[in-house]
Design a protein around this motif. Structure first.
Motif, PDB file in Angstrom:
ATOM      1  N   ALA A 153     -14.186   0.223  -2.274  1.00 20.55           N
ATOM      2  CA  ALA A 153     -14.478   1.339  -2.162  1.00 20.55           C
ATOM      3  C   ALA A 153     -13.214   2.221  -2.283  1.00 20.55           C
ATOM      4  O   ALA A 153     -12.131   1.571  -2.241  1.00 20.55           O
ATOM      5  N   ASP A 154     -13.385   3.370  -1.882  1.00 22.71           N
ATOM      6  CA  ASP A 154     -12.005   4.214  -1.915  1.00 22.71           C
ATOM      7  C   ASP A 154     -11.964   5.573  -0.873  1.00 22.71           C
ATOM      8  O   ASP A 154     -13.032   5.324  -0.144  1.00 22.71           O
ATOM      9  N   ALA A 155     -11.180   6.085  -0.838  1.00 19.11           N
ATOM     10  CA  ALA A 155     -10.799   7.233   0.251  1.00 19.11           C
ATOM     11  C   ALA A 155     -12.028   8.118   0.105  1.00 19.11           C
ATOM     12  O   ALA A 155     -12.594   8.584   1.103  1.00 19.11           O
ATOM     13  N   ARG A 156     -12.427   8.801  -1.230  1.00 15.59           N
ATOM     14  CA  ARG A 156     -13.376   9.604  -1.289  1.00 15.59           C
ATOM     15  C   ARG A 156     -14.770   9.010  -0.868  1.00 15.59           C
ATOM     16  O   ARG A 156     -15.728   9.969  -0.308  1.00 15.59           O
ATOM     17  N   ASP A 157     -14.829   7.641  -1.033  1.00 18.23           N
ATOM     18  CA  ASP A 157     -16.368   7.125  -0.569  1.00 18.23           C
ATOM     19  C   ASP A 157     -16.347   7.367   0.795  1.00 18.23           C
ATOM     20  O   ASP A 157     -17.548   7.810   1.313  1.00 18.23           O
ATOM     21  N   ILE A 158     -15.416   7.189   1.679  1.00 18.54           N
ATOM     22  CA  ILE A 158     -15.583   7.077   3.003  1.00 18.54           C
ATOM     23  C   ILE A 158     -15.549   8.792   3.541  1.00 18.54           C
ATOM     24  O   ILE A 158     -16.279   8.882   4.641  1.00 18.54           O
ATOM     25  N   LEU A 159     -14.851   9.536   2.968  1.00 16.12           N
ATOM     26  CA  LEU A 159     -14.941  10.695   3.462  1.00 16.12           C
ATOM     27  C   LEU A 159     -16.278  11.308   3.209  1.00 16.12           C
ATOM     28  O   LEU A 159     -16.401  12.206   3.782  1.00 16.12           O
ATOM     29  N   LEU A 186      -9.759  15.527   8.797  1.00 17.93           N
ATOM     30  CA  LEU A 186     -10.172  14.031   8.279  1.00 17.93           C
ATOM     31  C   LEU A 186      -9.195  13.655   7.088  1.00 17.93           C
ATOM     32  O   LEU A 186      -8.743  14.312   6.340  1.00 17.93           O
ATOM     33  N   LEU A 187      -8.872  12.333   7.480  1.00 15.20           N
ATOM     34  CA  LEU A 187      -7.658  11.690   6.738  1.00 15.20           C
ATOM     35  C   LEU A 187      -8.249  10.384   6.328  1.00 15.20           C
ATOM     36  O   LEU A 187      -8.693   9.750   7.370  1.00 15.20           O
ATOM     37  N   ALA A 188      -7.994  10.190   5.010  1.00 17.90           N
ATOM     38  CA  ALA A 188      -8.635   8.560   4.551  1.00 17.90           C
ATOM     39  C   ALA A 188      -7.505   8.250   3.662  1.00 17.90           C
ATOM     40  O   ALA A 188      -7.263   8.306   2.365  1.00 17.90           O
ATOM     41  N   PRO A 189      -6.822   6.951   4.171  1.00 15.66           N
ATOM     42  CA  PRO A 189      -5.870   6.381   3.520  1.00 15.66           C
ATOM     43  C   PRO A 189      -6.541   5.546   2.421  1.00 15.66           C
ATOM     44  O   PRO A 189      -7.728   4.920   2.579  1.00 15.66           O
ATOM     45  N   GLU A 190      -5.929   5.516   0.939  1.00 12.92           N
ATOM     46  CA  GLU A 190      -6.614   4.510  -0.019  1.00 12.92           C
ATOM     47  C   GLU A 190      -6.002   3.414  -0.219  1.00 12.92           C
ATOM     48  O   GLU A 190      -4.615   3.416  -0.415  1.00 12.92           O
ATOM     49  N   ALA A 191      -6.319   2.077  -0.102  1.00 14.77           N
ATOM     50  CA  ALA A 191      -5.969   1.056  -0.496  1.00 14.77           C
ATOM     51  C   ALA A 191      -5.430   0.649  -1.903  1.00 14.77           C
ATOM     52  O   ALA A 191      -6.213   1.240  -2.803  1.00 14.77           O
ATOM     53  N   HIS A 243       0.823  -1.174   0.070  1.00 16.52           N
ATOM     54  CA  HIS A 243      -0.103  -0.226  -0.089  1.00 16.52           C
ATOM     55  C   HIS A 243       0.958   1.216   0.118  1.00 16.52           C
ATOM     56  O   HIS A 243       1.819   1.426   0.789  1.00 16.52           O
ATOM     57  N   LYS A 244       0.535   2.100  -1.067  1.00 14.04           N
ATOM     58  CA  LYS A 244       1.371   3.411  -0.921  1.00 14.04           C
ATOM     59  C   LYS A 244       0.821   4.469  -0.047  1.00 14.04           C
ATOM     60  O   LYS A 244      -0.639   4.191   0.376  1.00 14.04           O
ATOM     61  N   LYS A 245       1.239   5.465   0.365  1.00 17.17           N
ATOM     62  CA  LYS A 245       0.876   6.273   1.303  1.00 17.17           C
ATOM     63  C   LYS A 245      -0.086   7.470   0.582  1.00 17.17           C
ATOM     64  O   LYS A 245       0.449   8.552   0.138  1.00 17.17           O
ATOM     65  N   ASN A 246      -1.320   7.060   0.043  1.00 18.71           N
ATOM     66  CA  ASN A 246      -2.127   7.817  -0.661  1.00 18.71           C
ATOM     67  C   ASN A 246      -3.116   8.221   0.301  1.00 18.71           C
ATOM     68  O   ASN A 246      -4.094   7.528   0.398  1.00 18.71           O
ATOM     69  N   ILE A 247      -3.223   9.554   0.640  1.00 19.30           N
ATOM     70  CA  ILE A 247      -4.159   9.711   1.692  1.00 19.30           C
ATOM     71  C   ILE A 247      -4.880  11.018   1.230  1.00 19.30           C
ATOM     72  O   ILE A 247      -4.267  12.046   0.865  1.00 19.30           O
ATOM     73  N   GLU A 276      -2.050 -15.860   4.710  1.00 13.95           N
ATOM     74  CA  GLU A 276      -2.881 -15.748   3.424  1.00 13.95           C
ATOM     75  C   GLU A 276      -3.090 -14.399   2.933  1.00 13.95           C
ATOM     76  O   GLU A 276      -3.157 -13.948   1.814  1.00 13.95           O
ATOM     77  N   ASN A 277      -3.184 -13.537   3.875  1.00 16.00           N
ATOM     78  CA  ASN A 277      -3.540 -12.181   3.572  1.00 16.00           C
ATOM     79  C   ASN A 277      -2.274 -11.165   3.816  1.00 16.00           C
ATOM     80  O   ASN A 277      -2.289  -9.824   3.505  1.00 16.00           O
ATOM     81  N   GLU A 278      -1.281 -11.764   3.827  1.00 11.66           N
ATOM     82  CA  GLU A 278       0.250 -10.970   3.820  1.00 11.66           C
ATOM     83  C   GLU A 278       0.786 -10.971   2.433  1.00 11.66           C
ATOM     84  O   GLU A 278       0.331 -12.133   1.424  1.00 11.66           O
ATOM     85  N   PRO A 279       1.503 -10.120   2.049  1.00 11.53           N
ATOM     86  CA  PRO A 279       2.002  -9.099   3.121  1.00 11.53           C
ATOM     87  C   PRO A 279       1.105  -7.812   3.015  1.00 11.53           C
ATOM     88  O   PRO A 279       1.275  -6.955   3.686  1.00 11.53           O
ATOM     89  N   TRP A 280      -0.077  -7.892   2.459  1.00  9.26           N
ATOM     90  CA  TRP A 280      -0.738  -6.699   2.561  1.00  9.26           C
ATOM     91  C   TRP A 280      -1.404  -6.351   3.716  1.00  9.26           C
ATOM     92  O   TRP A 280      -1.597  -5.077   4.179  1.00  9.26           O
ATOM     93  N   LEU A 281      -1.765  -7.267   4.680  1.00 12.70           N
ATOM     94  CA  LEU A 281      -2.297  -6.910   6.044  1.00 12.70           C
ATOM     95  C   LEU A 281      -1.336  -6.088   6.772  1.00 12.70           C
ATOM     96  O   LEU A 281      -1.493  -4.993   7.406  1.00 12.70           O
ATOM     97  N   SER A 282      -0.142  -6.727   6.783  1.00  5.56           N
ATOM     98  CA  SER A 282       1.118  -5.972   7.441  1.00  5.56           C
ATOM     99  C   SER A 282       1.272  -4.570   6.999  1.00  5.56           C
ATOM    100  O   SER A 282       1.470  -3.439   7.692  1.00  5.56           O
TER     101      SER A 282
END
Length: 205
Positions: A28-34, A47-52, A2-6, A68-74
């Motif tokens: 979804a994305d950061a704009r959705d949750i914002l 308000l800060l929303a990171p985007e996966a 994940h990049k630091k896309n906030i 099974e969810n690594e390395p994405w979870l970490s």
């Protein structure tokens, strides 16, 4: 990874006394949750929303074996840690940092705060639970010191079994969180007005 896309909204970190990290669900994305912010009493917050990456925090169910969810979870947990550290560096203490997540974002939120338990401003988790095929208590440490945590869920929910929600509530309570749980029988996978009202009452007050 994940990049630091906030994405940001609300007050700037320099202006605000409180910060809210908002974590979107799968697909979804950061704009959705914002976009949900207007429903909560957070007009004075930064308000800060990171985007996966690829709009998902980890590829499989939160109930899969963690490896099974690594390395994405970490990577996702590390991104949230970096965000919290950055907010504190800007002068907002952990006690004024809040979290809000929906679905996959709610699971990630609960997993992160429980791994780093301390006095936070508050947590609102809409349909989520602690992550893993079973709960690994070794992952969790610290003391929430009365942090209010709201969890709302449907029963049954297609993604989050009520048993995992109850097990998560038990662990959070043992770690000195003040947990508010709302279970809506037969409700689809969504956020209900009752949950918004309760989160405003106990978290964003």
């Amino acid at each position: 990874m994940h990049k630091k896309n906030i994405q940001t909204a609300g007050k700037s970190l320099k202006e605000a006394k409180k910060a809210l990290i908002m974590i979107h669900g799968r697909g979804a994305d950061a704009r959705d949750i914002l976009g949900l912010a207007s429903h909560f009493k957070v007009a004075e917050y930064a308000l800060l929303a990171p985007e996966a990456t690829n709009n998902t925090w980890y590829p499989y169910s939160f109930l899969a074996k963690p490896e099974e969810n690594e390395p994405w979870l970490s990577s996702a947990l590390g991104l949230l840690k970096d965000m919290v550290d950055d907010i504190i560096e800007q002068g907002i203490p952990a006690g004024n940092i809040y979290f809000l997540g929906f679905s996959q974002g709610a699971c990630l939120t609960l997993e992160f705060v429980t791994r780093h338990a301390q006095k936070f401003g508050g947590v609102a988790a809409f349909t989520g639970g602690l992550i893993g095929d079973k709960i690994n208590l070794e992952n969790y440490s610290g003391d929430f010191n009365g942090t209010p945590i709201f969890i709302g869920t449907g029963n049954p929910d297609p993604h989050v079994p009520i048993e995992r929600v109850h097990d998560s509530v038990h662990i959070l309570t043992e770690m000195n969180a003040k947990v508010y749980l709302q279970v809506h029988e037969g409700r689809p996978h969504t956020i209900s007005p009752d949950e918004v009202e309760e989160a405003n009452r106990v978290i964003f007050k």
